[in-house]
Design a protein around this motif. Structure first.
Motif, short mmCIF file in Angstrom:
data_model
loop_
_atom_site.label_atom_id
_atom_site.label_comp_id
_atom_site.label_asym_id
_atom_site.label_seq_id
_atom_site.Cartn_x
_atom_site.Cartn_y
_atom_site.Cartn_z
N ASN A 1 5.67 -8.31 -2.38
CA ASN A 1 5.57 -8.61 -0.95
C ASN A 1 4.91 -7.48 -0.17
N ASP A 2 5.13 -6.24 -0.61
CA ASP A 2 4.56 -5.10 0.10
C ASP A 2 4.16 -4.03 -0.91
N LEU A 3 2.88 -4.01 -1.27
CA LEU A 3 2.39 -3.04 -2.24
C LEU A 3 2.59 -1.60 -1.76
N SER A 4 2.50 -1.39 -0.45
CA SER A 4 2.61 -0.04 0.10
C SER A 4 4.04 0.49 0.04
N TYR B 1 -6.66 0.71 -3.70
CA TYR B 1 -6.83 -0.53 -2.94
C TYR B 1 -5.70 -0.75 -1.93
N VAL B 2 -4.68 0.13 -1.99
CA VAL B 2 -3.59 0.09 -1.01
C VAL B 2 -3.79 1.17 0.05
N THR B 3 -4.14 2.38 -0.39
CA THR B 3 -4.29 3.49 0.56
C THR B 3 -5.62 3.45 1.31
N ASP B 4 -6.66 2.85 0.69
CA ASP B 4 -7.98 2.74 1.31
C ASP B 4 -8.35 1.28 1.47
N ALA B 5 -9.49 1.04 2.11
CA ALA B 5 -9.97 -0.33 2.29
C ALA B 5 -10.02 -1.04 0.95
N PRO B 6 -9.52 -2.28 0.90
CA PRO B 6 -9.12 -3.16 2.01
C PRO B 6 -7.64 -3.03 2.43
N ASN B 7 -6.92 -1.98 1.98
CA ASN B 7 -5.52 -1.75 2.37
C ASN B 7 -4.65 -2.98 2.09
N LEU B 8 -4.65 -3.37 0.82
CA LEU B 8 -3.92 -4.58 0.43
C LEU B 8 -2.42 -4.39 0.56
N LYS B 9 -1.76 -5.48 0.90
CA LYS B 9 -0.31 -5.45 1.09
C LYS B 9 0.40 -6.46 0.18
N TYR B 10 -0.15 -7.67 0.10
CA TYR B 10 0.52 -8.76 -0.62
C TYR B 10 -0.21 -9.11 -1.91
N LEU C 1 -4.44 -12.18 -3.07
CA LEU C 1 -4.05 -10.95 -2.37
C LEU C 1 -4.40 -11.05 -0.90
N ASP C 2 -3.69 -10.25 -0.09
CA ASP C 2 -3.98 -10.24 1.35
C ASP C 2 -3.50 -8.93 1.95
N THR C 3 -4.00 -8.67 3.15
CA THR C 3 -3.57 -7.48 3.90
C THR C 3 -2.31 -7.77 4.70
N GLN C 4 -1.87 -9.03 4.69
CA GLN C 4 -0.66 -9.43 5.41
C GLN C 4 0.29 -10.15 4.46
N LYS C 5 1.56 -10.15 4.80
CA LYS C 5 2.56 -10.87 4.01
C LYS C 5 2.26 -12.37 4.03
N LYS C 6 2.38 -13.01 2.88
CA LYS C 6 2.15 -14.45 2.76
C LYS C 6 3.37 -15.13 2.15
#
Length: 406
Positions: A94-97, A107-116, A136-141
């Motif tokens: 749910n939250d890679l970070s 891919y989490v710390t830099d662009a695209p800053n993936l989250k999900y 994958l997405d930058t927001q929770k899905k």
């Protein structure tokens, strides 16, 4: 790129998994068009900005199709999908970070800053997970059970299509070989047979006017024409006359094409580790066709292994040549590095097919199956493998694969 502090997961059937992937004999540079619509569909179903189809070998995650993120490959130990192939069902983060395993990944710390992340294993009929379909997405899905089921259908279709690609390639090869053999037989035999018929007609038309010497001359010419037919038959069955304009079959490489493939696949890894990577062909034999069966898997594992054990500013070189023989050719592949080298015990362990794992020069996780797989594939092709190495100076792997003459 920071290094992981945890040990990467390893499926219990890893060798079987790698064999299943190698049996598909895929060219990772040539699959995007075959799967682009499925990749896009997966993103639309999941409601995510990004989706990828990833195949995972011993060292590398190969992104053979992507939507929303231009990515071709990454080290296996940096991927999320390495965890997905451990599962029978989906794997969700749910939250890679916020996850210690992934929070420091590029891919989490830099662009695209993936989250999900949500991934499904690509499972073959024998239960081997050769890769993953992931969204994958930058927001929770929210991946509902209905969405998960639709993604599972897409994942199954990907595996079916991979199998279909292999089957179609085999059919193309079989059809091409059959058509070419028929055309060559008809073309090559037409001349000598026509000559024999012509000589026989001359003898018949002249009848009693033929002197004994003339008849003997005609018979000698007929004998030569008949002998040429036998030579052509032998040539059709076994000969290989190299030509500069040789057209490659669907199951063939030559050194020039293989060089292009290897440079495209492994130059990014070399740049990432600041290693000088070169592929050298033999000018005298570089256009002669040879079977591409399992070559990318064999050479790829050796190159990745050499890069793993070669320090920054070192070099990894692939050299290729063909030794021409009377009845068959031998393809020689050398993979040379300036890495840490190995002792005789380690060489014997590898050549026995029972290689253990060690870590690389930059902290890469070690995988003990890569060289064992190479040995297995080379043995299956009736080839040989030799290793020369000096500790602290480097290692050279030599692969010799017999090639039938086309």
């Amino acid at each position: 790129m920071s290094q992981s502090t945890y040990q990467s997961p390893m499926p219990v059937n890893e060798m079987d998994r790698l064999e299943a992937l190698a049996d598909l004999d895929l060219d990772y540079t040539d699959l995007q068009k075959s799967f682009s619509e499925l990749t896009k569909l997966a993103a639309k179903v999941a409601g995510t900005d990004i989706s990828m189809i990833n195949l995972i070998d011993m060292y590398t995650q190969w992104t053979v199709s992507n939507f929303g993120l231009d990515l071709d490959q990454m080290p296996r130990e940096d991927s999320v999908c390495q965890h997905t192939i451990m599962q029978d069902e989906g794997f969700e983060v749910n939250d890679l970070s916020a996850d210690d395993k992934f929070k420091d990944k590029f891919y989490v710390t830099d662009a695209p800053n993936l989250k999900y992340y949500y991934g499904l294993p690509l499972q073959t009929s024998n239960g081997s997970n050769i890769g993953a379909l992931c969204v994958l997405d930058t927001q929770k899905k929210d991946i509902t059970p209905e969405k998960s089921e639709m993604l599972k259908i897409i994942a199954d279709e990907i595996v079916n299509r991979l199998r279909a690609i292999k089957a179609i390639q085999k059919l193309k090869v079989d059809l091409k070989e059959s058509n070419e053999k028929q055309k060559r037989v008809a073309h090559d035999i037409r001349g000598p047979v026509g000559g024999i018929i012509g000589l026989a007609r001359i003898i018949a038309e002249q009848g009693d006017e033929n002197t004994l010497d003339e008849v003997l001359e005609f018979i000698t010419m007929i004998q030569k024409s008949g002998h040429s037919i036998l030579e052509l038959a032998d040539e059709i069955l076994s000969a290989d006359n190299p030509k500069k304009n040789v057209k490659l079959g669907a199951d063939e490489f030559n050194q020039l094409l293989l060089k292009e493939k290897l440079e495209k696949l492994y130059t990014p890894q070399a740049i990432n580790k600041q290693i000088n990577f070169k592929v050298i062909t033999n000018a005298e034999t570089e256009v002669i066709p040879f079977s591409k069966n399992k070559l990318l898997q064999i050479i790829g594992n050796l190159v990745s292994n050499s890069m793993k054990f070669t320090p920054i500013s070192g070099s990894v070189t692939v050299r290729m040549e063909i030794k021409l023989r009377e009845h068959n050719n031998d393809l020689h592949i050398f993979v040379e590095d300036t890495g840490v080298g190995m002792d005789d015990a380690k060489k014997a362990e590898i050549l026995s097919g029972d290689c253990k794992s060690t870590d690389g020069t930059c902290g890469e996780n070690g995988y003990g199956f890569g060289l064992a797989l190479v040995k297995h594939l080379v043995d299956g092709l009736k080839g040989s493998m030799n290793i020369t190495s000096v500790q602290g100076q480097g290692t050279t792997f030599e692969i010799v694969l017999p090639q039938g003459k086309s």
